[in-house]
Design a protein around this motif. Structure first.
Motif, short mmCIF file in Angstrom:
data_model
loop_
_atom_site.label_atom_id
_atom_site.label_comp_id
_atom_site.label_asym_id
_atom_site.label_seq_id
_atom_site.Cartn_x
_atom_site.Cartn_y
_atom_site.Cartn_z
N MET A 1 102.28 10.58 -61.37
CA MET A 1 101.20 11.01 -62.03
C MET A 1 101.63 11.88 -63.25
N GLN A 2 102.31 13.02 -63.11
CA GLN A 2 102.82 13.85 -64.06
C GLN A 2 103.57 13.08 -65.17
N MET A 3 104.35 12.02 -64.56
CA MET A 3 105.20 11.38 -65.92
C MET A 3 104.26 10.53 -66.81
N ALA A 4 103.04 10.53 -66.45
CA ALA A 4 102.34 9.68 -67.26
C ALA A 4 101.46 10.55 -68.27
N GLN A 5 101.27 11.73 -67.83
CA GLN A 5 100.29 12.45 -68.35
C GLN A 5 100.42 13.18 -69.54
N LYS A 6 99.78 13.55 -70.39
CA LYS A 6 99.78 14.32 -71.62
C LYS A 6 99.60 15.47 -71.70
N GLU A 7 100.23 16.38 -72.42
CA GLU A 7 100.03 17.77 -72.73
C GLU A 7 98.24 17.99 -72.95
N TYR B 1 82.64 16.64 -73.86
CA TYR B 1 81.81 17.66 -74.75
C TYR B 1 82.67 18.02 -76.19
N ARG B 2 83.61 18.40 -75.64
CA ARG B 2 84.66 18.95 -76.69
C ARG B 2 85.23 17.84 -77.61
N GLY B 3 85.28 16.67 -77.14
CA GLY B 3 85.96 15.53 -77.96
C GLY B 3 87.52 15.84 -77.87
N ASN B 4 88.03 16.41 -76.88
CA ASN B 4 89.56 16.88 -76.98
C ASN B 4 90.61 15.83 -76.86
N GLY B 5 89.90 14.57 -76.19
CA GLY B 5 90.96 13.37 -75.77
C GLY B 5 91.77 13.77 -74.36
#
Ligand SMILES: Cc1ncc(C[n+]2csc(CCOP(=O)(O)OP(=O)(O)O)c2C)c(N)n1
Ligand SMILES: [Mg+2]
Length: 348
Positions: free
Chosen positions: A79-85, A160-164
């Motif tokens: 999972m971590q290998m696919a996640q973004k900051e 809510y924040r639309g931060n992606g």
């Protein structure tokens, strides 16, 4: 998703080599050498850390609850290998692997396990209650199923924040039978919240097998009443986890709402540190260890492809053992919190 392997040309008659598949027939990511080595190292770090935690517990350095993640390493690493900051992680009490995968320091985690001042919760949270805002890790929760609702709140905030960003909420097969999970599913589907729900199906909730406790043991279908799609994943194969993670994170980031990944996995050790293990046979555990171990799978591929020698892999193991030994030394030398800290950092 990562590109699937295409057929390769060979001089032999049977030219086409079929694309690799996970043990349940699902797709796997096509890892290059660096990715295989990264997966190997990260999973080994978790395993060695957990082995050390088990030892320290036996020696009386760790008190209270302690649940080891040995056997399940491929889930968090893939999972971590696919996640973004910026993507957030939240989980239950079997959480040391999740923390290390997010990049939290072994020293800080071990110091918390041993109740020391430099621990992530200043020695007052212990194994089940650690957090790192910097690494987007939101705990560490002892109430079975509670993190699913909290994780849904993280996804609500992202929306809510639309931060992606996407929230990733891990929970067990036992937790999947809790009511608040379904209240969360309803809201997440209604508001199309960016959340990946991960059921870590390790086949047991304490001493109760899924066969004894659950009417629908295909957990990937648990969102169907809410229109939430789900995928069953070979959670012992880190490449299968990465492939599913890519698909799920893309699903969430493109605004399609929540998705469920059921990770078929297995824990080798007892539920917690005192577990008579009468509910399963030694042969069952041994079979998983010898046939599906996530670390051994990567090791075998690295050797077979000539991407690493036995010596290279031993060097990685030594490196990892050094990090873990350092964390244990650090934790034992670190003082306990002062008595004056008894009422700080807590809600009264
Ligand atoms: C609300 C609540 N009920 C019961 C418990 C006791 N309990 C702790 S762990 C656990 C089993 C959970 O199993 P599972 O969700 O499969 O996670 P695993 O331990 O396999 O990772 C139970 C019933 C609890 N902590 N919280
Ligand atoms: Mg379980």
């Amino acid at each position: 998703m990562a590109p699937r392997k295409t057929a390769t040309v060979s001089s032999r008659k049977t030219a086409a080599k079929p694309a690799a598949k996970a043990s349940n027939g699902g797709p796997v990511a096509d890892f290059d050498r660096d990715e295989e080595l990264k997966a190997y190292r990260e999973m080994l770090l978790i395993r060695r850390f957990e082995e050390k935690a088990g030892q320290l517990y036996g020696m009386g350095f760790i008190g209270g609850f302690c649940h080891l993640y040995i056997g399940q390493e491929a889930v968090v690493v893939g999972m971590q290998m696919a996640q973004k900051e910026g993507d957030q992680v939240i989980t239950a009490y079997r959480d040391h692997g999740h923390m290390l995968a997010t990049g939290m320091e072994a020293r800080g985690v071990m110091a918390e396990l041993t109740g020391r001042r430099s621990g992530y919760s200043h020695g007052k949270g212990g194994s089940m209650h650690m957090f790192s805002k910097e690494k987007h890790f939101y705990g560490g929760h002892g109430i079975v199923g509670a993190q699913v609702s909290l994780g849904t709140g993280l996804a609500f905030a992202n929306n809510y924040r639309g931060n992606g960003n996407v929230a990733i909420a891990y929970f067990g097969d036992g937790a999947a039978n809790q009511g608040q999970v379904y209240e969360s599913f309803n809201m997440a589907a209604l508001w199309k919240l960016p959340i990946v729900y991960i059921v870590e199906n390790n086949r047991y909730a304490m001493g109760t097998s899924t066969a004894r406790a659950t009417a629908q043991s295909n957990y990937s279908l648990r969102g169907s009443g809410f229109g939430i799609p789900g995928i069953q994943v070979d959670g012992m194969d880190v490449r299968a986890v990465k492939a599913a993670a890519d698909e799920a994170l893309e699903h969430c980031r493109s605004g399609k709402g929540p998705i469920i990944l059921e990770m078929l996995t297995y824990r080798y050790r007892g539920h917690s540190m005192s577990d008579p293990a009468k509910y399963r046979s030694k042969e069952e555990v041994q079979k998983m260890r010898s046939e599906q171990d996530p670390i051994e799978q990567v090791k075998a591929r690295l050797i077979e492809k000539g991407w690493a020698s036995e010596d290279d892999l031993k060097a990685i193991d030594k490196d990892v053992r050094d990090i873990v030994a350092d964390s244990a030394d650090f934790a034992q030398a670190d003082p306990e919190p002062d008595a004056s800290e008894l009422y700080t950092d807590i809600l009264l």
